[in-house]
Design an enzyme around this catalytic site. Structure first.
Site, PDB file in Angstrom:
ATOM      1  N   LEU A  87       0.860  -1.181   0.000  1.00  0.00           N
ATOM      2  CA  LEU A  87       0.000   0.000   0.000  1.00  0.00           C
ATOM      3  C   LEU A  87       0.897   1.233   0.000  1.00  0.00           C
ATOM      4  CD1 LEU A  87      -2.645  -0.919   2.756  1.00  0.00           C
ATOM      5  CD2 LEU A  87      -3.012  -0.935   0.288  1.00  0.00           C
ATOM      6  N   ASP A  88       0.391   2.332  -0.539  1.00  0.00           N
ATOM      7  CA  ASP A  88       1.139   3.584  -0.502  1.00  0.00           C
ATOM      8  C   ASP A  88       1.335   4.034   0.950  1.00  0.00           C
ATOM      9  OD1 ASP A  88       1.106   3.610  -3.268  1.00  0.00           O
ATOM     10  OD2 ASP A  88      -0.701   4.850  -3.372  1.00  0.00           O
ATOM     11  N   LYS A  89       2.326   4.876   1.155  1.00  0.00           N
ATOM     12  CA  LYS A  89       2.663   5.349   2.493  1.00  0.00           C
ATOM     13  C   LYS A  89       1.447   5.887   3.251  1.00  0.00           C
ATOM     14  CE  LYS A  89       5.372   8.971   4.802  1.00  0.00           C
ATOM     15  NZ  LYS A  89       6.333  10.088   4.610  1.00  0.00           N
ATOM     16  N   THR A  99      -1.817   5.498   2.472  1.00  0.00           N
ATOM     17  CA  THR A  99      -3.034   4.693   2.393  1.00  0.00           C
ATOM     18  C   THR A  99      -3.051   3.764   3.596  1.00  0.00           C
ATOM     19  OG1 THR A  99      -3.109   4.756  -0.025  1.00  0.00           O
ATOM     20  CG2 THR A  99      -4.286   2.962   1.053  1.00  0.00           C
ATOM     21  N   ARG A 106      -6.035   5.731  -7.280  1.00  0.00           N
ATOM     22  CA  ARG A 106      -5.797   7.178  -7.324  1.00  0.00           C
ATOM     23  C   ARG A 106      -5.764   7.688  -8.764  1.00  0.00           C
ATOM     24  NH1 ARG A 106      -0.519   7.709  -3.731  1.00  0.00           N
ATOM     25  NH2 ARG A 106      -0.934   9.947  -3.982  1.00  0.00           N
TER      26      ARG A 106
END
Length: 321
Positions: A140-142, A144, A239
């Site tokens: 997951l993104d930082k 998220t 996104r």
């Protein structure tokens, strides 16, 4: 270089494997390892056939040979174990599901050499040092939040990676987007590296096929709460796709638009919108067949406090509209 080692493994090539490539025969004898990993070990001389190292994966076997395999997991610049709090949504002998908070980077990399989820996992579960990516199956993104799947065994990691590739791990997300979306739908648009900004992704003609489904959960005067599901797992997929259809995630610093304060917004709503500085995205559910039990497993995580607080403010604004 950190090279965790295990004791040599011995197997006998069955007669029905006669004529097969060495790597094919080993893949059947050692199903807990991927074929690419076995090929690498063969080339490194770590697979002995009747005591002799054969460094070519294509060499044929005759059947009846004794195979001695010495697994070595090479981890270049191995991350160090660090004590960082972990929120564990599920734990058993085969796997873990972590509920990641906002601000925690998943993998060490440029600019984030430590204090990542990998560092935390290695501290809490040292045995993960012998598994690729400390057992992490996806990322997951930082900023998220939400659920991440971690394998505790090499065989489980291989099985989960295969399930992910076959789209048999179902991932559900919650997101707050800018604008009112009237009904659910999908975005089917290829994603690749942005042609000008190489740190961003974009919908591009020669990108990789990407499909995102979305359903409306709640309307607000100028925002929508969505439930989303992925049929592919491209970098920044949700996104990018939501921005592509004109409804970027609220607070998204990379793919969002200039902050818009709805007409007549209360001071509370304006303050909430101005101070929400991350993409409003949460991985709220994972569902898949457990590799160890063959039973369906579904794990859910409630919305994080910051997203729930924002929804509360948006809901109050909706009542006054």
């Amino acid at each position: 270089m950190n090279t965790p080692e295990t004791a040599p493994l011995e197997r006998t090539v069955p007669t029905e494997s006669a004529g097969q490539r060495l790597d094919q025969a080993l893949a059947k004898l050692f199903p807990e390892f991927s074929r690419s990993r076995l090929q690498a070990w063969i080339r490194s001389g770590l697979a002995l056939v009747d005591g002799v190292a054969h460094k070519r994966p294509r060499d044929p076997v005759q059947g009846g040979e004794c195979i001695q395999l010495k697994p070595i997991y090479e981890i270049s610049g191995a991350p160090k174990a660090q004590e960082i709090p972990l929120s564990i949504a599920h734990e058993d002998a085969d796997l873990l599901v972590i509920n990641k908070p906002a601000g925690l980077v998943v993998h060490p990399g440029a600019g984030n050499r430590d204090r990542t989820l990998v560092n935390a996992l290695l501290h809490r579960f040292p045995e993960l040092s012998g598994i690729p990516r400390a057992g992490l199956v996806h990322r997951l993104d930082k900023d998220t939040t939400g659920l991440l799947l971690v394998a505790r065994k090499l065989s489980t990691h291989k099985a989960l990676v295969a399930l992910l590739a076959e789209r048999e791990i179902h991932r559900q997300y919650a997101a707050i987007v800018v604008g009112r979306i009237i009904a659910g739908g999908f975005v089917d648009a290829p994603i690749g590296r942005h042609p000008k900004n190489r740190t961003h992704m974009a919908v591009v003609q020669r990108g990789r096929a990407s499909l995102t489904h979305y359903r409306v959960q709640q309307h607000f005067p100028a925002h929508t709460l969505l439930s989303l599901a992925l049929e592919s797992g491209r970098t920044h997929q949700i996104r990018v796709h939501m921005s592509h259809i004109g409804h970027p995630l609220l607070g998204d610093p990379a793919y969002g638009r200039r902050l818009h304060i709805p007409p007549g917004a209360s001071n509370e709503l304006e303050q909430a919108l101005r101070t929400f500085h991350r993409q409003a995205l949460h991985a709220c559910a994972l569902e898949f067949e457990h590799p160890g039990t063959a039973k369906n497993l579904r794990i859910e995580a409630p919305l994080p406090a910051d997203m729930q607080a924002l929804l509360n403010v948006l809901g109050e604004a909706d009542k006054r509209a």
